[in-house]
Structure formats: C-alpha cells, structure tokens
Scaffold this active site. Structure first.
Site, PDB file in Angstrom:
ATOM      1  N   SER A 149     130.382  -8.910 -15.809  1.00  0.00           N
ATOM      2  CA  SER A 149     129.441  -7.806 -15.755  1.00  0.00           C
ATOM      3  C   SER A 149     128.226  -8.092 -16.619  1.00  0.00           C
ATOM      4  CB  SER A 149     130.146  -6.506 -16.157  1.00  0.00           C
ATOM      5  OG  SER A 149     129.334  -5.391 -15.931  1.00  0.00           O
ATOM      6  N   ASP A 305     122.661  -4.302 -13.403  1.00  0.00           N
ATOM      7  CA  ASP A 305     123.193  -5.290 -14.336  1.00  0.00           C
ATOM      8  C   ASP A 305     123.605  -6.526 -13.538  1.00  0.00           C
ATOM      9  OD1 ASP A 305     125.468  -4.253 -13.108  1.00  0.00           O
ATOM     10  OD2 ASP A 305     126.668  -4.265 -14.928  1.00  0.00           O
ATOM     11  N   ASP A 309     126.890  -3.489 -10.433  1.00  0.00           N
ATOM     12  CA  ASP A 309     127.659  -2.248 -10.319  1.00  0.00           C
ATOM     13  C   ASP A 309     127.063  -1.123 -11.166  1.00  0.00           C
ATOM     14  OD1 ASP A 309     128.456  -3.211 -12.808  1.00  0.00           O
ATOM     15  OD2 ASP A 309     130.604  -2.857 -12.470  1.00  0.00           O
ATOM     16  N   THR A 383     137.751   8.451 -20.142  1.00  0.00           N
ATOM     17  CA  THR A 383     136.658   7.494 -20.047  1.00  0.00           C
ATOM     18  C   THR A 383     137.061   6.301 -19.189  1.00  0.00           C
ATOM     19  OG1 THR A 383     135.987   8.140 -22.269  1.00  0.00           O
ATOM     20  CG2 THR A 383     135.068   6.106 -21.413  1.00  0.00           C
ATOM     21  N   GLU A 408     128.468   7.968 -18.512  1.00  0.00           N
ATOM     22  CA  GLU A 408     127.184   7.855 -19.206  1.00  0.00           C
ATOM     23  C   GLU A 408     126.732   6.417 -19.403  1.00  0.00           C
ATOM     24  OE1 GLU A 408     129.817   6.614 -22.220  1.00  0.00           O
ATOM     25  OE2 GLU A 408     130.003   8.153 -20.705  1.00  0.00           O
TER      26      GLU A 408
END
Length: 583
Positions: A149, A305, A309, A383, A408
């Site tokens: 990522s 990014d 994603d 989360t 967020e």
C-alpha cells in the site's frame, strides 16, 4: 552465536531455495552480526486480519520468497479445510508495482497450483480494488494481493480476501496463521506457471478482466450522476503506483475531460523517488499534484495511494489567484470531510431502499447524524475496513441496501461492486459531486459550509501519547481507567462510557446497555456538549492512541471561520487536559 539461533538459521537455509536470500544470510553469518541475525530469526512476520507486511529481506521476520511461499501454503491448507470446492473456484492473485511484488505473486500462484487450487493471476500490475472485485466477479474462493500500500519503499505485504470479496476477519486470520506455522516446518512444493497452465490450474487475467472492472464502474448504480462532467477540472497523481491507467479511463468514461496527470509520478516506481513517504496523508506528498492543479487553475488536486485503494483530494480555495503558491491556493480535505461529503451526496441521490452506511468508531460521528436526518442507517464498526464491509454485508437487506462506508484514513467504498476501500470509484464519485455543484455555481466549500450549518461543525483529531517505559510494568492505561473511572474530562461531564472489552455502555445514572461490537480494548467517552474521547491503549508498548471530537454550533452571525476557531480552541483544551490526566 548461541546454538538455538544456529539451529533456526540452519533450518531456514535448508528450506530457502532463493540464492539471493541465502547469500544475504550467509553474509550476516560471515560478518558475525549476531544481533541482526537474532532479530531476523526472533519469530516470523505475524499473520493478522491485514495479512502480513514487513521490510523486504532474508529471514522469517522479513518479506521474502520463502515467507510468501509458506504463507501461501498456509492459506491453501486453510482454504481446503474450510471451503469444499475451493480447488475449482480458485483464488485471484494480483500485485502492485513494488520491486518484488511480481515475483511474490508468481510464487503465490505456484504454491497454490501445486496444492491443487486453480489460480487467476493478473497479467500485469493491478490496483488492489481489482483483486477484491475479481473475487466476486469470478466467484473465487479467495483473493490475494501482494502490496504494501502506502508504506515506505523497503516494505512489501500480502493481503487476503475471503470468498465474499472482503478482507478476512476472525476466525479466518488465526486459522490461517496456525496453518502457516505448520507449513513453515517442511519444504514447500511449487508448480511452474507453465505446468499450471497446461494442467488447467492457471488462468491469466488479461485485459478483459481489467475492462470488466472498468465497465463495473461505468454501470454502477451510484455513479450515474452525469450532471455537467465537462465543468470539472482536476489534476491527478498515482504517486508512483498502479492507479493512473485505470483512473484516467474511468474519468474519461464519466465524461470528465479536464484531467491533468502528474507525469513525474504517473508510472509505477518502487523507489518512489519524488516523495519522502508515498502516503497522501504525509506532509509534502501532495505537493506535485497541487502544483499541477495550480498550473491549470483546476478545481481539484486528486491522488490515489500506490495501490489505488485510498483517495485523497485538495480543493482550490475561493480566494486563490495564479500568483499564489500552490500550497496557499489549495487545501487538503481530511478523510472525515471527504467521508461526510460522500455520505451526504450519496444519500441525497439514493433510492428509498438504498439507505445503509457504515463508519468506524474513530471516524466522525457526523455521518451518523446525516444518515438519521435522511431516514437512513449508519452502522458503527471497529477500526479497519475489514469490519466496515463485513458488517455492511451482514446488515443489508432488500429494503436497506448498502450504499457507502468510510474510515478517516482516506478509505471509501462507493456502492457494493467492491467490498473494500476503492480509490478509483471514489475518484469518479468525487468528480461527479463536484460537477453537480459546479452546475449550480457552487463549490465543495459551499457544500461543506451548508452541511456544517445544518448539523454543526465537527472537528476530529488523533494523538498518540508516548508514556514512560516504566508504565509497561504497571497495569495498562485501559485497566487503570476501568479501575478508577474519571467523572469528567477537560471539565466536561461524562454522559456515557462504552467499554468495548466487555461490550457494555454505562450511563452517568448507572444504567447499562449492551454494545454490538467485537471485543476490543477500547474505551469511548461521550461528553457534554457532544464531545467525544476514544482511548485505545497498546498492550505491547508504552503508548496510547486517543481520538478526539468536538462539535460547535453556528449562531446566526457566525462565519465558518468563527466556528472553526472556537472548535480549535475547544479541541486544544480537550486534548491538552486529557493527555495530562493520562500522564
């Protein structure tokens, strides 16, 4: 070097067939670097709900071909034990543009094929959302994407999707981890890609697959707002990742013609040469795309990014002029602001049966208020996107269809084509929102102002507090707060406390109710005036993560700047006093 470490190294070298990896270990042995060797062999990269991720290098505590092969064998064994037809349904495998990703993906395919499982392997780099999409599109038993990522260049990773197209959640993570431990004790069988193809165990996913995803976005129910797309202008960066080609195509399909790509960051480059850290949230990461936007006076500066994603956007300010520096002409939206804008926009256009949204516990509670006012539902999850999408799937029904979820940290899923965060569909949706506003002579700032005036100005902040190392020998912060519960925080009375570790909400009057969330070491304090404090202690290091929210209402004469200033002062007081209370 002690004999136990020597035995671990010997076992590893007997299993590792990669010459470069073996040479790396041998060089450490020859140099007598026992400290580094001990770190490399202190355990193995832990497999969790996000798979594995770590620095590339030799040894079980690094990302390398043998670790990937052992992980893939563990996944194969778990799948065969849990999914009776997994061999025929197969596994989708894709990879990002990092230096080792293609090799790791091919190793994954060779292990799965040798285990008798059909593999759908992308012919080239693929945005992570395409793998999640592919699981459902092809009816596969699972999906695997090799990606780190937005981590630094020296990292790589390995993420697993279940057959529902969402990231794995318990008990699959612990089940796979146990199988990996077993697989790591013996040599791993490999079947060459050519042999796998001849044995009908390998299907290469060529351009037709990529076009299927593209068509999915073009036809998505929630992406059919074609109001004045020609009015939108935006700069775009893939941040040296894999998003550019698909991003440009889906924007073109949506009729967005004023698109300016950052050439220096368009092609995949695992060294990420123009950014210190390839994460749009990091300072400086958006500099080039904002400069490109400023050059064209574009409305938006958009970024994915490196695995596409996540979605980030900076919006041109109303007072911007060509003479300004780009950093003064554009302002980055927070993940919460983008999430609130999406939720409001999508629910405003939703059909009567399309009313289900989701947010995480640490994301802005404003989405919940918007959903309630629009006769919709907002589920709150732990989360992580694995929870958002799995909860979204479990809660939806024929008259309460899922439409949107966000966290967020710049993660959004628009509609139900991809059950994971998808920065490409988010890019299209944000362009369509901007176009609709432009057709009315309005901007994103106008929409945010209207939302805040209706519901209040919500300000969110996260703080990681480093505690003294001596605290590690003491009870955890969470335990201390449970034994000696505060009655107020920053001079605000506590209305209720959610203790997620036991699934109970306690109110100030002593009454209780049950919380429908998986067990987690989290405390949530609701305070008078609408403020909120969330405490997530670490059990392994002297650190606690705190998430804060304050809400400020508008008076008739207030400007947005007035309210923002009041909220900033309230936030400063809340964070300072709360952190002092934890010291």
């Amino acid at each position: 070097m002690d004999t136990h470490l020597q035995a671990k190294i010997h076992h590893w070298l007997n299993l590792d067939k990669d010459e470069s990896s073996r040479r790396e270990i041998q060089a450490l042995i020859d140099s007598g670097d026992s400290e580094v060797l001990a770190a490399r062999f202190s355990g193995r990269l832990a497999f969790g709900t996000a798979g594995i991720r770590g620095v590339v290098g030799a040894g079980p505590m690094r990302m390398n071909r043998l670790v990937v092969q052992q992980t893939s064998m563990g996944v194969a064994q778990y799948l065969m034990a849990q999914v009776s037809d997994c061999a025929e349904r197969g596994v989708v495998v894709g990879y990002d543009g990092r230096h080792d990703s293609k090799q790791f993906a091919h190793d994954t395919a060779m292990v799965l094929a040798a285990a008798g499982i059909k593999v759908y392997l992308t012919v080239k780099i693929a945005p992570t959302p395409l793998v999640a999409f592919g699981v459902l599109h092809l009816g596969a038993a699972a999906g695997i994407v090799v990606t780190a990522s937005h981590n630094p260049p020296q990292y790589n990773g390995y993420k697993v999707y279940w057959g529902n197209g969402a990231q794995i959640i318990p008990p699959h993570d612990t089940g796979i981890a146990a199988c990996i431990e077993h697989a790591a004790t013996a040599p791993i069988g490999l079947m060459s890609l050519e042999k796998a193809r001849l044995a009908d165990r390998l299907v290469m996913l060529d351009d037709d697959f990529y076009q299927a995803y593209r068509q999915g976005i073009r036809q998505a129910e929630v992406l059919q707002n074609h109001t004045s797309p020609e009015k939108v202008s935006l700069a775009y960066t893939a941040m040296h990742g894999v998003g550019a080609e698909m991003a440009e195509m889906v924007l073109k399909d949506a009729g967005v013609t004023q698109v300016y790509s950052v050439a220096a960051q368009r092609e995949p480059d695992g060294d990420f040469p123009t950014v210190n850290f390839p994460n749009p949230e990091e300072a400086g990461a958006m500099d080039l795309v904002m400069a490109e936007a400023h050059k064209h006076s574009a409305m938006l500066a958009c970024a994915n990014d490196p695995d596409a994603d996540r979605f980030a956007v900076a919006v041109r300010l109303s007072h911007a002029t060509p003479e300004m520096d780009a950093s003064a002409a554009y302002q980055m939206l927070t993940g919460d602001q983008v999430g609130v804008l999406f939720g409001h926009y999508l629910l405003s256009h939703a059909s009567d049966d399309q009313r289900l949204t989701c947010r995480t516990i640490v994301s802005s509670s404003l989405l919940s208020q918007i959903a309630t006012s629009m006769n919709a539902v907002c589920e709150t999850t732990l989360t992580g996107f694995k929870w958002l999408t799995n909860v979204g799937m479990s809660k939806q029904s024929a008259d309460n269809r899922f439409i949107f979820a966000y966290e967020e940290a710049l993660g959004y899923t628009i509609g139900n084509m991809v059950w994971d965060k998808d920065g490409l569909s988010a890019l299209v949706a944000f362009a369509q929102l901007t176009a609709e506003l432009a057709s009315k002579g309005q901007t994103i700032w106008d929409r945010l102002d209207a939302i805040y005036r209706q519901y209040g100005f919500y300000l969110n902040e996260q703080v990681s507090i480093a505690l003294s190392a001596s605290d590690m020998s003491q009870p955890t912060i969470g335990d201390r707060l449970r034994r000696q519960p505060p009655t107020e925080i920053a001079e605000r009375a506590i209305i209720s406390v959610d203790d997620i570790s036991i699934g109970i909400r306690r109110f100030a009057d002593g009454s209780e109710c049950v919380i429908d969330l998986p067990v987690s070491d989290v405390l949530i304090y609701q305070l008078e005036g609408g403020a909120r404090v969330i405490v997530r202690p670490s059990g392994t290091e002297p650190k606690v993560k705190c998430y804060y929210e304050v809400i400020e209402q508008f008076s008739a004469d207030d400007t947005l700047q007035d309210v923002q200033q009041r909220a900033a002062l309230a936030m400063a007081k809340l964070t300072t006093m709360h952190q002092q209370s934890l010291a």
